[in-house]
Design a protein around this motif. Structure first.
Motif, PDB file in Angstrom:
ATOM      1  N   ILE A 105      -8.285  -8.796   0.431  1.00  7.35           N
ATOM      2  CA  ILE A 105      -8.346  -8.180   1.651  1.00  7.35           C
ATOM      3  C   ILE A 105      -8.737  -8.894   2.584  1.00  7.35           C
ATOM      4  CG2 ILE A 105     -11.402  -7.050   1.819  1.00  7.35           C
ATOM      5  CD1 ILE A 105     -12.620  -7.809  -1.003  1.00  7.35           C
ATOM      6  N   ASN A 106      -8.780 -10.019   3.136  1.00  3.64           N
ATOM      7  CA  ASN A 106      -8.239 -10.265   4.008  1.00  3.64           C
ATOM      8  C   ASN A 106      -7.996 -11.496   4.421  1.00  3.64           C
ATOM      9  OD1 ASN A 106     -11.016 -11.182   4.362  1.00  3.64           O
ATOM     10  ND2 ASN A 106     -12.317 -10.215   5.353  1.00  3.64           N
ATOM     11  N   ASP A 107      -7.419 -12.363   5.115  1.00  7.62           N
ATOM     12  CA  ASP A 107      -7.457 -13.895   5.559  1.00  7.62           C
ATOM     13  C   ASP A 107      -8.419 -14.930   4.289  1.00  7.62           C
ATOM     14  OD1 ASP A 107      -5.029 -12.806   6.492  1.00  7.62           O
ATOM     15  OD2 ASP A 107      -5.446 -13.678   8.426  1.00  7.62           O
ATOM     16  N   SER A 108      -9.073 -14.467   4.446  1.00  7.66           N
ATOM     17  CA  SER A 108     -10.352 -14.960   4.238  1.00  7.66           C
ATOM     18  C   SER A 108     -11.524 -14.812   3.172  1.00  7.66           C
ATOM     19  CB  SER A 108     -11.597 -15.465   5.347  1.00  7.66           C
ATOM     20  OG  SER A 108     -10.885 -15.678   6.338  1.00  7.66           O
ATOM     21  N   VAL A 109     -10.805 -13.890   2.327  1.00  5.06           N
ATOM     22  CA  VAL A 109     -11.615 -12.933   0.442  1.00  5.06           C
ATOM     23  C   VAL A 109     -10.341 -12.519   0.314  1.00  5.06           C
ATOM     24  CG1 VAL A 109     -13.196 -11.705   0.675  1.00  5.06           C
ATOM     25  CG2 VAL A 109     -13.796 -12.445   2.354  1.00  5.06           C
ATOM     26  N   ARG A 110     -10.902 -13.250  -1.045  1.00  4.75           N
ATOM     27  CA  ARG A 110      -9.826 -12.937  -1.808  1.00  4.75           C
ATOM     28  C   ARG A 110      -9.975 -11.919  -3.165  1.00  4.75           C
ATOM     29  NH1 ARG A 110      -6.096 -14.436  -6.682  1.00  4.75           N
ATOM     30  NH2 ARG A 110      -7.662 -15.890  -6.910  1.00  4.75           N
ATOM     31  N   MET A 111     -10.905 -10.468  -4.029  1.00  6.54           N
ATOM     32  CA  MET A 111     -11.580 -10.409  -4.715  1.00  6.54           C
ATOM     33  C   MET A 111     -10.427 -10.503  -6.042  1.00  6.54           C
ATOM     34  SD  MET A 111     -13.045  -6.652  -5.483  1.00  6.54           S
ATOM     35  CE  MET A 111     -13.796  -6.558  -7.423  1.00  6.54           C
ATOM     36  N   TYR A 112     -10.732 -11.078  -7.082  1.00  4.08           N
ATOM     37  CA  TYR A 112     -10.317 -11.062  -8.150  1.00  4.08           C
ATOM     38  C   TYR A 112     -11.131 -10.787  -9.329  1.00  4.08           C
ATOM     39  CZ  TYR A 112     -12.904 -15.462  -8.954  1.00  4.08           C
ATOM     40  OH  TYR A 112     -13.738 -16.288  -9.455  1.00  4.08           O
TER      41      TYR A 112
END
Length: 968
Positions: free
Chosen positions: A328-335
């Motif tokens: 999503i951004n540099d600090s948040v990944r959704m899996y």
């Protein structure tokens, strides 16, 4: 193929933590560099990962717990359709249920680390809890797609402090491919050298990136089918063998001879009568001839139930799995992960053995010949209540056993529909800290359809007929007369009346919410960053088993009756781990690091429990790393252990009051007195042969159970000598002691009988009170409900070695690589103490049998040798199992001469396989398992099923497989 790619391919075959480290290093993108260049840039290319056994993200994969890995290529080289085929051959495991588990069996496949029970082994997928397929919380390995596996990491030193209470024996973590690009379709066909027991499967994997590479989605679908093989299709398992030392004939190809006979069940098509009246010719009524006349029963009359049982269970499975992640951004990944599985596994058993006590019959029935009518006339009782015993009254047969062959074989179909959905977020917080939060929901619906059972109440109603035999004395519900007094005498109308089907439903729901924060606390000692992981977890398990009305009421004769099992629990948990570097770069201390872990759990059932661990890793020089760890593990009782409704089962067991016990035959006074006090008629102790090798047990839950606890010690070394490039070795000692172990009372039916009659010899003891007998002296039932028993202990040594080298020869240009991978285990100790106050210790290492169960060889190993040359890879795997002895020798006081099969000899299995890259898009592979067609040793009374232990020893024979993989 370049040497660099050959080495990368090689790394998937290696089994130690050190070789896993190497595989990560080479997989970090070494392209166009020589092997020396790759080694020189090792530290620079190494990425941070989380290895199973720890939640801490770290560069150093050498952990204080013993860990071994199985690469993806191992599944391909073995031609494994289901993952348990590979895991069951690991020396650290004892085979659980699998494709040959017909009776016992439940259609699932499981893994059992150290032989401590599959419910003490935690199975994870991508480091998270997965689908539970039983009320005991175990995972059905049939639900894990082998094609998607990147590697399997096995931690065998216990991991409760890190993962939760059910990781008492260890963790099996399946790391899946989750970043796939392209399309791959594969198919495989598998058969035996006899052209039967076929298997085939088709897989498709597709995936791709999206959003300019910030996301990836992967979809996998699978169809697999396994055809049946009956025990009667192999000479080895055609007859149900039993012990008889008087048979001194040479053993034939069916196993008959050398102390073994064609045994079977006393429930026969001609109806066995136990304790029957005396016939006019002076014989006891023991069975019926087809014309209804009587005859004595002999061992030759036993029914051979073996041919009607599956040796390989059929299976049909559909599976779909999807995984995706998006930055999503540099600090948040959704899996996210989603899995759906529909798995159908039938079972088939011999026709219903109708064992009934106190059976009311009409002596004047035309079903009986005149000799039987005369004998029954002498045992009439006042059944009509008029105070006079005359021709209007009926008689009672004390106990009968009728094999209902006219009703057809018993059939069960287990259909498990399961799905799991997981969503999570992870990312960087800053300053070396990261987070991972996830929630998963899983549900399994198990529909079990049972056919060709027989109703107890309708059997009794239909067998009590009028004087002319044309009607039932109670003609309600459409009763049709049932003539069981002679083989082949049952009419289709009677079958239609007594035949019943049943449907049982099990629903299992699990929810898991967890959050983890990990990072570093700075350099406290000058030896490196202190690693810390802290987390919280909430878990909720609910399940319900709803049996059919017939089963719940106990009105069944062929399948095991069972009451409803409904229950659940939730738990709130907090855990933390720390990796504390102490010294680095000092003389005799290249590296010294301490590790700490603790978990607090608050169960709605068991209350508050603590698990904790402390370990130390010391590398005196770069080539050697020593490790040790202590773990205190606590396991709370699961839903099945707490809430299981009473159900019956039929495990193998020996009656100490029968002629199978030398002390009983010799007339030991204390034993004779106790046998008679528990129901053996006077003068019969040691003089009767028990009716069947299986004895009915009543099993059930216990809401008063409390947690079991384990102390685990592991000590080991990892050796990677610089002087021998390509060689790694790990050696680990383990010692596990479980106190207040949750099991069946006394450790099972056979143990209860042994403790009562051979140890405590006290009629008022809980063990003797658990035993009921029939009027003829045979054991009727043994109550073996769940309990916190005494203690379980196991100890041993694991050894893993791998070596890779390049050679100049090969079938293609460019030379070859040779890789050797050895994994072995020495079991020093495996003891079960059913009751600490009684003092009985069942010593199970190096044994097999009714007390200890599955064989546990003291020594066992796998050695895989692989040659990779250009597009071709050839591999030979040698599996060796040490000999084992019947557990009655160690635990029953018998000598080898008292048993027809005192030992099972060592077994050597060789498997040969290949892969060939036809081009960049097409790969062919195939092989043969058990290439020398080794057959197991025949086993009689101490067998599990099919005259052996078919999940340990190959009873089917050489298998051939061939497959292809196409990439687009």
């Amino acid at each position: 193929m370049s040497k660099e790619l050959m080495k990368l391919r090689r790394s998937a075959l290696m089994g130690s933590a050190a070789t896993l480290l190497a595989s990560f290093a080479l997989g970090a993108g070494v392209t166009g560099a020589s092997a020396q260049d790759a080694d020189s840039d090792f530290d620079m290319d190494l990425e941070e990962v989380t290895v199973t056994g720890s939640r801490i993200v770290r560069r150093d994969l050498t952990a204080p717990s013993p860990i071994s890995t199985v690469g993806a290529e191992e599944f391909q080289l073995t031609g494994a359709q289901n993952v348990e085929q590979v895991l069951a051959t690991l020396p650290q495991t004892i085979p659980g249920f699998g494709g040959s588990s017909n009776n016992p069996g439940d259609g699932t496949a499981t893994v059992d680390l150290r032989g401590l029970g599959s419910f003490r082994t935690l199975v994870l997928v991508n480091g998270r809890r997965y689908l539970q397929s039983r009320q005991s919380g175990t995972v059905d390995l049939n639900t894990i797609p082998s094609t998607l596996i990147e590697r399997v990491e096995v931690v065998t030193g216990g991991a409760s402090a890190v993962y939760g209470s059910d990781a008492m024996a260890g963790v099996v973590n399946f790391v899946m491919k989750d970043d796939y690009e392209g399309l791959e379709v594969s198919g495989q066909y598998d058969t035996t050298i006899h052209g039967d027991a076929e298997k085939y499967n088709i897989d498709a994997t597709m995936g791709g990136n999206f959003a300019d590479g910030r996301g990836n989605a992967t979809l996998f679908v699978n169809y697999a089918k396994r055809k049946s093989l009956m025990q009667g299709d192999r000479k080895f398992s055609t007859f149900a063998l039993g012990d008889d030392l008087s048979n001194t004939d040479a053993q034939d190809e069916f196993g008959i001879g050398d102390g073994l006979v064609a045994g079977g069940s006393s429930g026969i098509p001609g109806t066995r009568v136990f304790g029957g009246p005396t016939l006019p010719n002076g014989d006891n009524l023991g069975r019926f001839n087809p014309d209804g006349s009587g005859a004595p029963f002999t061992a030759a009359d036993r029914f051979n139930y073996a041919p009607d049982n599956f040796l390989q269970l059929p299976q049909e499975r559909w599976m779909a799995s999807a995984m995706a992640h998006y930055q999503i951004n540099d600090s948040v990944r959704m899996y996210t992960e989603a899995t759906f599985v529909s798995n159908k596994v039938p079972q088939e058993l011999a026709p219903t053995p109708a064992f009934l006590g106190t059976l009311e019959v009409n002596p004047d029935s035309p079903f009986f010949a005149s000799d039987v009518q005369t004998a029954l006339d002498g045992i009439r009782t006042d059944t009509n209540g008029d105070g006079i015993v005359d021709g209007d009254d009926n008689a009672f047969l004390p106990f009968i056993g009728r094999r209902m062959v006219e009703n057809g074989p018993r059939q069960a179909l287990d259909t498990r529909d399961a799905f799991r959905v997981l969503v999570g977020f992870d990312g960087e917080i800053g300053d070396g800290w990261s987070y991972d939060v996830s929630y998963s929901y899983a549900r399994v619906d198990n529909f079990q359809f049972l056919k060709n059972d027989v109703s107890d109440s309708r059997f009794r109603q239909a067998v009590l007929v009028t004087d002319d035999g044309t009607a039932c004395q109670d003609d309600s519900a459409g009763c049709a007369p049932l003539n069981v007094f002679g083989a082949g005498n049952i009419s289709q109308e009677a079958i239609g009346f007594i035949n019943i089907s049943a449907t049982n439903v099990t629903e299992i729901e699990t929810q898991n919410l967890q959050g983890i924060v990990s990072g570093t606390l700075g350099d406290w000692t000058g030896a490196g960053e202190v690693g810390l992981a802290i987390g919280v977890e909430y878990r909720k398990d609910d399940s319900a088993f709803t049996p059919d009305t017939f089963l719940a009421s106990g009105d069944v004769l062929g399948f095991n009756a069972g009451e409803p099992t409904v229950g659940g629990f939730d738990t709130y948990e907090v855990f933390a781990e720390m990796a504390l570097p102490l010294i680095t770069g000092a003389p005799m201390a290249e590296n010294l690091e301490a590790s700490l872990a603790a978990r607090y759990a608050d169960y709605s059932t068991a209350g508050s429990v603590w698990s904790y661990a402390a370990g130390l890793t010391w590398a005196p020089i770069a080539d050697i790393s020593l490790r040790g760890q202590y773990q205190r593990a606590v396991r709370a009782p699961n839903v099945l252990e707490l809430f299981q409704g009473n159900a019956n089962g039929f495990p193998g067991a020996v009656d100490p009051c029968s002629d199978a016990n030398p002390d009983a035959v010799a007339g030991n006074a204390a034993l004779v007195s106790l046998c008679e006090a528990t129901g053996v008629p006077a003068g019969l102790t040691g003089q009767f042969t028990q009716a069947n090798t299986q004895i009915e047990g009543i099993f059930g839950g216990n809401p008063d159970l409390f947690e079991e606890s384990a102390d685990t010690y592991t000590f080991g070394a990892v050796i990677t000598p610089e002087a021998l490039p390509g060689f790694t070795m790990t050696v680990d000692y383990y010692d596990i002691t479980i106190d207040d172990a949750i099991s069946t009372l006394g450790g099972g039916v056979n143990n209860i009988l042994d403790i009562c009659y051979n140890n405590v010899q006290d009629l008022s003891s809980i063990y003797c009170q658990a035993i009921t007998r029939r009027s003829n002296g045979d054991v009727d039932t043994v109550f073996a409900g769940n309990a916190n028993i005494g203690q379980v202990k196991t100890a041993g040594v694991d050894l893993q070695m791998s070596y890779g080298m390049d050679v100049d020869f090969g079938f293609f240009e460019g030379g070859s690589s040779l890789d050797f991978n050895f994994v072995g285990t020495h079991v020093i100790n495996n003891e079960v103490t059913p009751d600490l106050f009684v003092g009985t210790v069942n010593d199970c290492e190096g044994t097999f049998g009714n007390t200890c169960g599955e064989p546990d060889p003291k020594y066992r190993f796998n050695l895989r040798t692989t040659m990779t040359n250009g597009p071709l890879q050839l591999s030979l795997n040698w599996r060796w199992l040490d000999s084992v002895e019947d557990d009655q020798i160690k635990n029953g006081g018998l000598s080898a001469s008292d048993l027809p099969v005192p030992t099972l000899g060592a077994e050597n299995y060789f498997d040969l396989s290949f892969t060939y890259d036809v081009n960049e898009n097409l790969q062919m592979y195939g092989g043969a398992r058990n290439i020398f067609n080794n057959k197991p040793t025949f086993v009689g009374d101490s067998q599990e099923q099919a005259n052996t232990f078919p999940e340990t020893y190959d009873a089917i024979g050489t298998r051939l497989f061939l497959g292809a993989r196409v990439r687009f």
